[in-house]
Write a protein that holds these residues in place. Structure first.
Motif, PDB file in Angstrom:
ATOM      1  N   PHE A   1     -34.677  52.411 -97.576  1.00  0.00           N
ATOM      2  CA  PHE A   1     -35.190  53.731 -97.265  1.00  0.00           C
ATOM      3  C   PHE A   1     -36.221  54.289 -97.940  1.00  0.00           C
ATOM      4  O   PHE A   1     -37.392  54.819 -97.609  1.00  0.00           O
ATOM      5  N   MET A   2     -36.341  54.050 -99.521  1.00  0.00           N
ATOM      6  CA  MET A   2     -37.372  54.615-100.257  1.00  0.00           C
ATOM      7  C   MET A   2     -38.568  53.633-100.140  1.00  0.00           C
ATOM      8  O   MET A   2     -39.784  54.443-100.123  1.00  0.00           O
TER       9      MET A   2
ATOM     10  N   ALA B   1     -27.344  50.334 -91.092  1.00  0.00           N
ATOM     11  CA  ALA B   1     -27.962  51.418 -91.692  1.00  0.00           C
ATOM     12  C   ALA B   1     -28.477  50.911 -92.847  1.00  0.00           C
ATOM     13  O   ALA B   1     -28.103  50.195 -93.617  1.00  0.00           O
ATOM     14  N   ALA B   2     -30.054  51.247 -93.233  1.00  0.00           N
ATOM     15  CA  ALA B   2     -30.659  50.851 -94.354  1.00  0.00           C
ATOM     16  C   ALA B   2     -29.897  51.419 -95.646  1.00  0.00           C
ATOM     17  O   ALA B   2     -29.625  52.582 -95.691  1.00  0.00           O
TER      18      ALA B   2
ATOM     19  N   ASP C   1     -33.523  54.821 -86.070  1.00  0.00           N
ATOM     20  CA  ASP C   1     -32.505  54.361 -85.795  1.00  0.00           C
ATOM     21  C   ASP C   1     -31.799  53.698 -87.316  1.00  0.00           C
ATOM     22  O   ASP C   1     -30.865  53.655 -87.801  1.00  0.00           O
ATOM     23  N   ARG C   2     -33.131  52.989 -87.621  1.00  0.00           N
ATOM     24  CA  ARG C   2     -32.683  52.177 -88.999  1.00  0.00           C
ATOM     25  C   ARG C   2     -32.459  52.945 -90.105  1.00  0.00           C
ATOM     26  O   ARG C   2     -31.449  52.547 -91.086  1.00  0.00           O
ATOM     27  N   LEU C   3     -32.869  54.104 -90.232  1.00  0.00           N
ATOM     28  CA  LEU C   3     -32.665  54.936 -91.307  1.00  0.00           C
ATOM     29  C   LEU C   3     -31.450  55.933 -91.131  1.00  0.00           C
ATOM     30  O   LEU C   3     -31.211  56.711 -92.167  1.00  0.00           O
ATOM     31  N   ALA C   4     -30.944  56.207 -90.040  1.00  0.00           N
ATOM     32  CA  ALA C   4     -29.931  57.078 -89.532  1.00  0.00           C
ATOM     33  C   ALA C   4     -28.675  56.756 -90.560  1.00  0.00           C
ATOM     34  O   ALA C   4     -28.492  55.499 -90.630  1.00  0.00           O
ATOM     35  N   ALA C   5     -28.006  57.711 -90.698  1.00  0.00           N
ATOM     36  CA  ALA C   5     -26.606  57.467 -91.373  1.00  0.00           C
ATOM     37  C   ALA C   5     -25.575  57.027 -90.218  1.00  0.00           C
ATOM     38  O   ALA C   5     -24.527  56.260 -90.743  1.00  0.00           O
TER      39      ALA C   5
END
Length: 289
Positions: free
Chosen positions: A49-50, A43-44, A31-35
């Motif tokens: 993300f990295m 959104a992260a 969920d956090r890394l989703a667009a």
């Protein structure tokens, strides 16, 4: 160290979706890394993300090149003073071979950013569009009308693949197209639970399915160019093998080092033969003077 994988799991397709390798709190991570995260979740950005990617080499990422989605995994920050890739983010692209060989690439870190939303077709309409024409690789850009409203989706050029989906996607050795996904893979998601687990993949393929322009055969979600291939010298190999063998511990004593050694030996023999030939040619030229 004993492998935590079931004996025989010696390829990324098995390991990246193996239940024992599932990342902790993966649903929250997805969920956090989703667009297109759920309401209330931000959104992260690309930096977060990295950082998350670097925590576990089993996390897989997808990116589309020339209409086909390819899988990246085992991300590492490479540091070697004076090396041409010092400070670069590197990762493995695709499957590991039977001999233990793998390709290392340098992704563009800006491709982790969330991109503005675009109009897409619903899953049902996407499937119908591909079924209606066997030659279509992309669907024409949708247009909202008074009576028809299409969904809108944000996207990342490089997105996190949920654990349950990584093994299937990487098994398409040449990459998987949007058409293949909706006509071959999506029909196998025959329960709500499976469709939910694959939601982020489906959303990305909804964007990939739509042509950027009418009559076009590229999508806005496609990477602008191939990833930069990284030469596997000793420094890169030592860095990347740590992550690869963490994902595939059964391969630690496999053929990678042996094969690389054999390759280096073959190259050295070839260069030596070229040198001998060059010396002989020069000798012949001098005798002719």
């Amino acid at each position: 160290m004993a492998s935590i994988l079931v004996p025989g799991h010696r390829c990324a397709a098995d390991a990246l979706s193996h239940p024992d390798r599932k990342v902790q709190k993966e649903d929250e991570l997805n969920d956090r890394l989703a667009a297109n995260p759920p309401v209330g979740i931000q959104a992260a950005d690309k930096d977060l993300f990295m950082r998350i990617l670097l925590n576990d080499p089993v996390i897989a990422v997808g990116g589309c090149i020339n209409g086909r989605l390819h899988v990246l995994w085992s991300f590492k920050n490479f540091h070697q003073y004076g090396h041409p890739h010092d400070g670069d983010l590197l990762c493995v692209e695709g499957e590991i071979t039977a001999e233990g060989l793998y390709n290392v690439v340098k992704p563009n870190t800006n491709d982790f950013e969330v991109r503005p939303e675009v109009l897409v077709y619903s899953v049902a309409d996407t499937i119908s569009g591909f079924q209606a024409d066997d030659t279509k690789t992309h669907l024409p850009p949708p247009r909202d009308t008074k009576n028809t409203k299409h969904p809108k989706l944000n996207y990342r050029l490089l997105f996190k693949i949920p654990h349950a989906a990584a093994g299937t996607l990487i098994s398409y050795r040449n990459g998987i197209t949007a058409r293949e996904y909706f006509l071959e893979v999506y029909p196998t998601l025959d329960t709500l639970e499976k469709q939910t687990a694959w939601l982020r993949v489906t959303e990305h393929f909804q964007v990939l399915a739509v042509a950027e322009t009418t009559g076009g055969n590229t999508s806005v979600a496609e990477l602008p160019s191939q990833h930069t291939m990284v030469r596997m010298d000793d420094q890169v190999s030592n860095c990347m093998s740590a992550g690869v063998y963490q994902v595939l511990p059964d391969r630690k004593d496999g053929g990678n080092a042996k094969e690389l050694g054999r390759l280096n030996g073959t190259l050295a023999t070839g260069f030596q033969a070229m040198q001998v030939q060059a010396d002989a040619t020069r000798q012949t030229q001098q005798e002719a003077l």
